[in-house]
Design an enzyme around this catalytic site. Structure first.
Site, PDB file in Angstrom:
ATOM      1  N   ASP A  56       0.814  -1.212   0.000  1.00 54.00           N
ATOM      2  CA  ASP A  56       0.000   0.000   0.000  1.00 54.00           C
ATOM      3  C   ASP A  56       0.857   1.275   0.000  1.00 54.00           C
ATOM      4  O   ASP A  56       2.040   1.225   0.318  1.00 54.00           O
ATOM      5  CB  ASP A  56      -0.881   0.032   1.257  1.00 54.00           C
ATOM      6  N   TYR A 115       7.125  -9.752   7.399  1.00 56.60           N
ATOM      7  CA  TYR A 115       6.962  -8.317   7.547  1.00 56.60           C
ATOM      8  C   TYR A 115       7.545  -7.859   8.879  1.00 56.60           C
ATOM      9  O   TYR A 115       7.579  -8.622   9.849  1.00 56.60           O
ATOM     10  CB  TYR A 115       5.481  -7.922   7.519  1.00 56.60           C
TER      11      TYR A 115
END
Lengths: 250, 250
Positions: A56, A115
């Site tokens: 994003d 992540y």
């Protein structure tokens, strides 16, 4: 004479701040757009770049993987890497470029992804951390956050921790293989690895840790939301700036 | 009734990238200008901000010190800190605000200053290091650089390592009290402390280390340039982006 197309794979790092995410858009200011323009410029060929997945707006990558095919160019992988880095903005860097077999696919061949989410837990955010961490001023209890994080490990239905819960049930089941939380000075880092992540899933897990820390989300509510895939519990999406795609395994 | 003016001292951190240095300019985009505008906005008073010294465009500060006087405002130091941080851009942060005695002067009371210079020594510069390090791709020999750095320690005439060598001799004598070089991964950091630094002096010392590493500046030439204050040796000014004002002692 026909030449066999060559498939290249890239390891790309980027600062998500200046870009509108990974995925190509009409305005052209995405990582994919910048890569495709740079490839066209240095090779003369129009290639579609496939990433391991989208990130994003504002989300960073330490190691994003991508592939693309070239048909005519004679550039070697290392020439290509140098030329791309000379063309791309400094906020997008190619760390590796190599030849991949035609069966390799940056998205479909993914085995797992890792992540990192960074929280800066102090009254004042240092200028160097701006856009690279979530600034949380209220003191965080690391033990509380660790117990909440442990609930997410394993195979669960993450529909309640995803931004589009309209999906069919079997499509929202994912396995988190490892998750740990470390604190070094003011920096609280959540490291999470799994076979795949739904839209905004990491940011909603981190949001849940902070809600739990504030007494707004009990451990039993987290477990219930995972078991029943119910979206009734309090939800909080941590900001994009703290999220880093750290590694992709194939 | 007359009120006694109060003197405030600040510890300020900033990312030098977006600003035209410390010192006030007509266009108003300097650290001093931003601080003075923010003080006027939150206190209603026009105060002159005095820093421990100037920093050039692109140079960062982890701990810059400054002082200013307010005559009428009743804001407490901590209220002032919060209000200033709410007004300033996120690339300038107030880490401490306290009352100082009227004899304290951010520039004249300085006992010593410490700088850090960061070099990123690897083929590719990570996006997170852009604007925060000097990117040197050729491998650096740490031992060579350490021996060159040792020559600068002590009391010397630094005219040959300053950007305005037209000054009178006694004005270019400074004492470097400590200097060390560390390497952690690709990051080579030079830590240097002294009673004062001439214009571009730290950047020219770091330039000399890299010239020495490349075989373009011998140790004897460094010593001769320091003894004779001669500007004949090769000179190189390391870029501003790698330089950090790290600490000021009073």
């Amino acid at each position: 004479v026909t030449t066999t197309p060559r498939r290249f794979k890239l390891i790309v790092a980027y600062d998500g701040g200046p870009f509108a995410g990974w995925q190509s858009q009409v305005h052209g200011n995405t990582i994919q757009d910048h890569l495709e323009r740079a490839i066209r410029k240095v090779s003369g060929e129009s290639a579609r770049v496939h990433g391991s997945g989208r990130t994003d707006t504002g989300v960073h990558a330490l190691e994003q993987w991508a592939h693309f095919d070239l048909n005519k160019s004679r550039l070697s992988p290392s020439e290509l890497q140098k030329a791309l880095n000379a063309t791309l903005p400094g906020t997008i860097r190619i760390f590796r470029c190599s030849i991949a077999p035609p069966t390799f696919h940056a998205r479909f061949s993914v085995k797992s992804k890792a992540y990192r989410y960074r929280i800066w837990n102090a009254p004042v955010l240092p200028p160097a951390e701006l856009g690279r961490a979530w600034h949380v001023t209220k003191p965080l209890n690391i033990m509380l956050m660790k117990s909440a994080l442990a609930r997410f490990v394993g195979r669960h239905d993450f529909a309640a921790f995803s931004a589009n819960p309209g999906r069919k049930r079997e499509e929202t089941i994912r396995t988190i293989t490892s998750a740990r939380l470390t604190k070094k000075g003011a920096c609280v880092a959540v490291e999470i690895e799994g076979d795949g992540f739904l839209y905004k899933m990491v940011r909603m897990i981190v949001g849940a840790l902070v809600l739990h820390n504030e007494g707004k989300l009990a451990l039993t509510e987290i477990s219930r939301a995972l078991d029943q895939a119910s979206g009734n519990a309090q939800r909080l999406v941590a900001p994009a700036s703290g999220l880093f795609l750290r590694r992709v395994r194939y």
